[in-house]
Design a protein around this motif. Structure first.
Motif, PDB file in Angstrom:
ATOM      1  N   ALA A 166      -5.782   2.455  -9.381  1.00  0.00           N
ATOM      2  CA  ALA A 166      -6.153   1.302  -9.353  1.00  0.00           C
ATOM      3  C   ALA A 166      -4.955  -0.239  -8.484  1.00  0.00           C
ATOM      4  O   ALA A 166      -5.073  -0.948  -7.934  1.00  0.00           O
ATOM      5  CB  ALA A 166      -6.978   0.298 -10.887  1.00  0.00           C
ATOM      6  N   LEU A 167      -4.206   0.694  -8.425  1.00  0.00           N
ATOM      7  CA  LEU A 167      -2.678  -0.387  -8.106  1.00  0.00           C
ATOM      8  C   LEU A 167      -2.493  -0.019  -6.910  1.00  0.00           C
ATOM      9  O   LEU A 167      -1.720  -0.664  -6.497  1.00  0.00           O
ATOM     10  CB  LEU A 167      -1.646  -0.709  -9.003  1.00  0.00           C
ATOM     11  CG  LEU A 167      -1.945  -1.415 -10.576  1.00  0.00           C
ATOM     12  CD1 LEU A 167      -0.797  -1.143 -11.311  1.00  0.00           C
ATOM     13  CD2 LEU A 167      -2.603  -2.460 -10.841  1.00  0.00           C
ATOM     14  N   TYR A 191       0.523  -0.697  -2.124  1.00  0.00           N
ATOM     15  CA  TYR A 191       1.143  -0.289  -0.530  1.00  0.00           C
ATOM     16  C   TYR A 191       0.971  -1.507   0.693  1.00  0.00           C
ATOM     17  O   TYR A 191       1.417  -1.587   1.538  1.00  0.00           O
ATOM     18  CB  TYR A 191      -0.129   0.526  -0.182  1.00  0.00           C
ATOM     19  CG  TYR A 191       0.242   1.304   1.527  1.00  0.00           C
ATOM     20  CD1 TYR A 191       1.396   2.439   2.495  1.00  0.00           C
ATOM     21  CD2 TYR A 191      -0.995   0.659   2.563  1.00  0.00           C
ATOM     22  CE1 TYR A 191       1.222   2.533   3.607  1.00  0.00           C
ATOM     23  CE2 TYR A 191      -0.663   1.103   3.403  1.00  0.00           C
ATOM     24  CZ  TYR A 191       0.382   2.199   4.296  1.00  0.00           C
ATOM     25  OH  TYR A 191       0.504   2.505   5.182  1.00  0.00           O
ATOM     26  N   LEU A 192       0.251  -2.285   0.411  1.00  0.00           N
ATOM     27  CA  LEU A 192      -0.050  -3.453   1.142  1.00  0.00           C
ATOM     28  C   LEU A 192       1.346  -3.967   0.828  1.00  0.00           C
ATOM     29  O   LEU A 192       1.975  -4.232   2.221  1.00  0.00           O
ATOM     30  CB  LEU A 192      -1.388  -4.461   0.966  1.00  0.00           C
ATOM     31  CG  LEU A 192      -2.433  -3.323   1.397  1.00  0.00           C
ATOM     32  CD1 LEU A 192      -3.945  -3.846   1.041  1.00  0.00           C
ATOM     33  CD2 LEU A 192      -2.792  -2.915   2.567  1.00  0.00           C
ATOM     34  N   SER A 227       4.149  -2.885   2.241  1.00  0.00           N
ATOM     35  CA  SER A 227       4.558  -2.363   3.606  1.00  0.00           C
ATOM     36  C   SER A 227       4.555  -3.890   4.797  1.00  0.00           C
ATOM     37  O   SER A 227       5.253  -3.328   5.755  1.00  0.00           O
ATOM     38  CB  SER A 227       2.551  -2.259   4.335  1.00  0.00           C
ATOM     39  OG  SER A 227       2.444  -0.069   4.122  1.00  0.00           O
ATOM     40  N   ARG A 228       4.283  -4.522   3.888  1.00  0.00           N
ATOM     41  CA  ARG A 228       4.409  -6.250   4.446  1.00  0.00           C
ATOM     42  C   ARG A 228       5.467  -5.903   4.175  1.00  0.00           C
ATOM     43  O   ARG A 228       6.644  -7.265   5.393  1.00  0.00           O
ATOM     44  CB  ARG A 228       4.092  -7.023   3.362  1.00  0.00           C
ATOM     45  CG  ARG A 228       4.211  -8.560   4.067  1.00  0.00           C
ATOM     46  CD  ARG A 228       3.539  -8.239   5.110  1.00  0.00           C
ATOM     47  NE  ARG A 228       3.002 -10.005   5.556  1.00  0.00           N
ATOM     48  CZ  ARG A 228       2.497 -10.906   5.366  1.00  0.00           C
ATOM     49  NH1 ARG A 228       1.275 -10.462   4.120  1.00  0.00           N
ATOM     50  NH2 ARG A 228       2.764 -11.970   5.829  1.00  0.00           N
ATOM     51  N   ILE A 229       7.361  -5.609   3.172  1.00  0.00           N
ATOM     52  CA  ILE A 229       8.287  -6.094   3.551  1.00  0.00           C
ATOM     53  C   ILE A 229       9.089  -4.808   3.919  1.00  0.00           C
ATOM     54  O   ILE A 229      10.031  -4.848   3.406  1.00  0.00           O
ATOM     55  CB  ILE A 229       8.263  -6.564   1.566  1.00  0.00           C
ATOM     56  CG1 ILE A 229       8.204  -4.782   0.741  1.00  0.00           C
ATOM     57  CG2 ILE A 229       7.803  -7.329   1.087  1.00  0.00           C
ATOM     58  CD1 ILE A 229       8.564  -5.125  -0.650  1.00  0.00           C
ATOM     59  N   GLY A 230       8.384  -3.500   4.350  1.00  0.00           N
ATOM     60  CA  GLY A 230       9.500  -2.540   5.342  1.00  0.00           C
ATOM     61  C   GLY A 230       9.408  -1.907   4.621  1.00  0.00           C
ATOM     62  O   GLY A 230      10.486  -1.024   4.566  1.00  0.00           O
ATOM     63  N   LEU A 231       8.928  -1.147   3.413  1.00  0.00           N
ATOM     64  CA  LEU A 231       9.595  -0.039   2.436  1.00  0.00           C
ATOM     65  C   LEU A 231       8.208   0.752   2.293  1.00  0.00           C
ATOM     66  O   LEU A 231       8.804   1.746   1.893  1.00  0.00           O
ATOM     67  CB  LEU A 231       9.654  -0.875   0.621  1.00  0.00           C
ATOM     68  CG  LEU A 231      10.991  -1.671   0.698  1.00  0.00           C
ATOM     69  CD1 LEU A 231      11.447  -2.343  -0.985  1.00  0.00           C
ATOM     70  CD2 LEU A 231      11.958  -1.136   1.010  1.00  0.00           C
ATOM     71  N   MET A 258       2.007   5.948  -0.085  1.00  0.00           N
ATOM     72  CA  MET A 258       3.070   5.431   0.217  1.00  0.00           C
ATOM     73  C   MET A 258       3.764   6.008   0.821  1.00  0.00           C
ATOM     74  O   MET A 258       4.037   5.207   1.834  1.00  0.00           O
ATOM     75  CB  MET A 258       3.950   5.487  -0.878  1.00  0.00           C
ATOM     76  CG  MET A 258       3.508   4.755  -2.164  1.00  0.00           C
ATOM     77  SD  MET A 258       3.546   2.585  -1.307  1.00  0.00           S
ATOM     78  CE  MET A 258       3.175   1.559  -2.462  1.00  0.00           C
ATOM     79  N   LEU A 259       3.328   7.551   0.945  1.00  0.00           N
ATOM     80  CA  LEU A 259       4.556   8.477   2.215  1.00  0.00           C
ATOM     81  C   LEU A 259       3.714   9.456   3.147  1.00  0.00           C
ATOM     82  O   LEU A 259       2.805   9.809   3.041  1.00  0.00           O
ATOM     83  CB  LEU A 259       5.265   9.234   0.979  1.00  0.00           C
ATOM     84  CG  LEU A 259       5.718   8.892   0.015  1.00  0.00           C
ATOM     85  CD1 LEU A 259       6.536  10.103  -0.726  1.00  0.00           C
ATOM     86  CD2 LEU A 259       7.033   8.304   0.619  1.00  0.00           C
TER      87      LEU A 259
END
Length: 305
Positions: free
Chosen positions: A147-148, A153-154, A157-161, A242-243
């Motif tokens: 659920a997390l 991921y969002l 993605s926002r912080i570039g990781l 994530m990947l």
């Protein structure tokens, strides 16, 4: 004359039959022992049968994997088959294996230390909002990791990781169950009197935690480490979200990618089975090495007043 004088013990063997009779009376009836052993045997067969199949299948070629009896060897070549797994596609499996070791090892170690510090603080220090924080942590135990995954991921993605090692490592260092277990264990295993004695001797709180708290909490820390290691090692959904770079994949995600191409490259079926066999070896070794700390913790707990 001939009697037992003052200070002399009973004659050798005295009380022996009575003691043996008492031990026999304390043992459960034979039928209960037979039922217990039978149930344990069935459970052992149930859990070990897939492992046995994996060992047998990892020694076969792709054609033998589907064309021979699954629970017996046929032209076994274990070293050759595993060498093919490790050298396929410039050794990509070895990279996935190293990634999994890094994700699980570093993540489990960091999660254990963080859980130990948080659990120790919640158990041994009184501060405003302590119970509220603990209740929030308990709520975190009930939230499934799947659920997390999308919100994480969002955020990453926002912080570039996203699509980096950190995208899998950072979420892995949080273990609500580990904090809960460490708090319960620290409250029971770390005496307040011992902490007060250390403070009187001039030890600071950080030193008390590192030299006294961590030592007494060892069985709980081993449990948290092992649970978190297994959880990260078997985690599939978080790396999937994530990947996108295959060089960053852990074993589970890499083997799944092989399965997707197996229809066009049948040898990947055998490589997937061999890779799955190699993937369980670290868990077996870790369990064998760390289980003695569980036995030690249980023995210490049985003699505490």
């Amino acid at each position: 004359m001939g009697g037992t004088g003052p200070g002399e013990g009973p004659a050798p063997g005295a009380g022996g039959p009575d003691r043996r009779r008492a031990e026999r009376e304390r043992r459960p009836p034979l039928r209960y022992r037979i039922i217990t052993v039978s149930l344990l045997t069935v459970a052992a067969v149930y859990f070990l049968t897939p492992v046995y199949w994996l060992v047998v299948s990892s020694t076969k070629s792709s054609s033998d994997l589907f064309g021979t009896f699954g629970f017996w060897f046929h032209d076994p070549d274990p070293l050759g088959r595993l060498h093919q797994v490790l050298t396929y596609d410039d050794g990509i499996y070895a990279r996935w294996f190293a990634n999994s070791l890094m994700y699980a090892g570093v993540g489990a170690l960091a999660a254990t230390l963080l859980s130990a510090a948080a659990g120790y603080a919640l158990a041994k220090f009184r501060f405003p909002g302590r119970e509220g924080i603990f209740n929030v942590i308990l709520a975190g135990v009930l939230i499934p990791g799947t659920a997390l995954a999308l919100p994480l991921y969002l955020l990453f993605s926002r912080i570039g990781l996203a699509n980096t090692y950190w995208a899998v490592l950072i979420p892995s260092v949080v273990s609500p169950f580990g904090v809960y277990l460490c708090r319960i264990y620290a409250a029971a295993a770390v005496p307040d009197s011992l902490m007060e004695a250390a403070r009187i001797d001039g030890a600071g709180e950080a030193r008390i935690f590192s030299t006294v708290g961590l030592r007494l909490m060892t069985p709980a820390l081993v449990t948290v480490f092992l649970f978190q290691f297994v959880h990260i090692w078997n985690n599939f959904f978080l790396p999937l979200v994530m990947l996108s770079d295959s060089d960053l994949y852990p074993i589970q995600l890499g083997l799944t990618s092989w399965t997707g191409y197996a229809d066009r490259q049948p040898e990947l079926y055998q490589y997937t089975v061999g890779g799955a066999f190699l993937s369980v070896l670290p868990l077996m070794v870790l369990m064998g090495v760390l289980q003695r700390y569980w036995r030690t913790g249980l023995t210490e707990g049985s003699v505490k007043a």
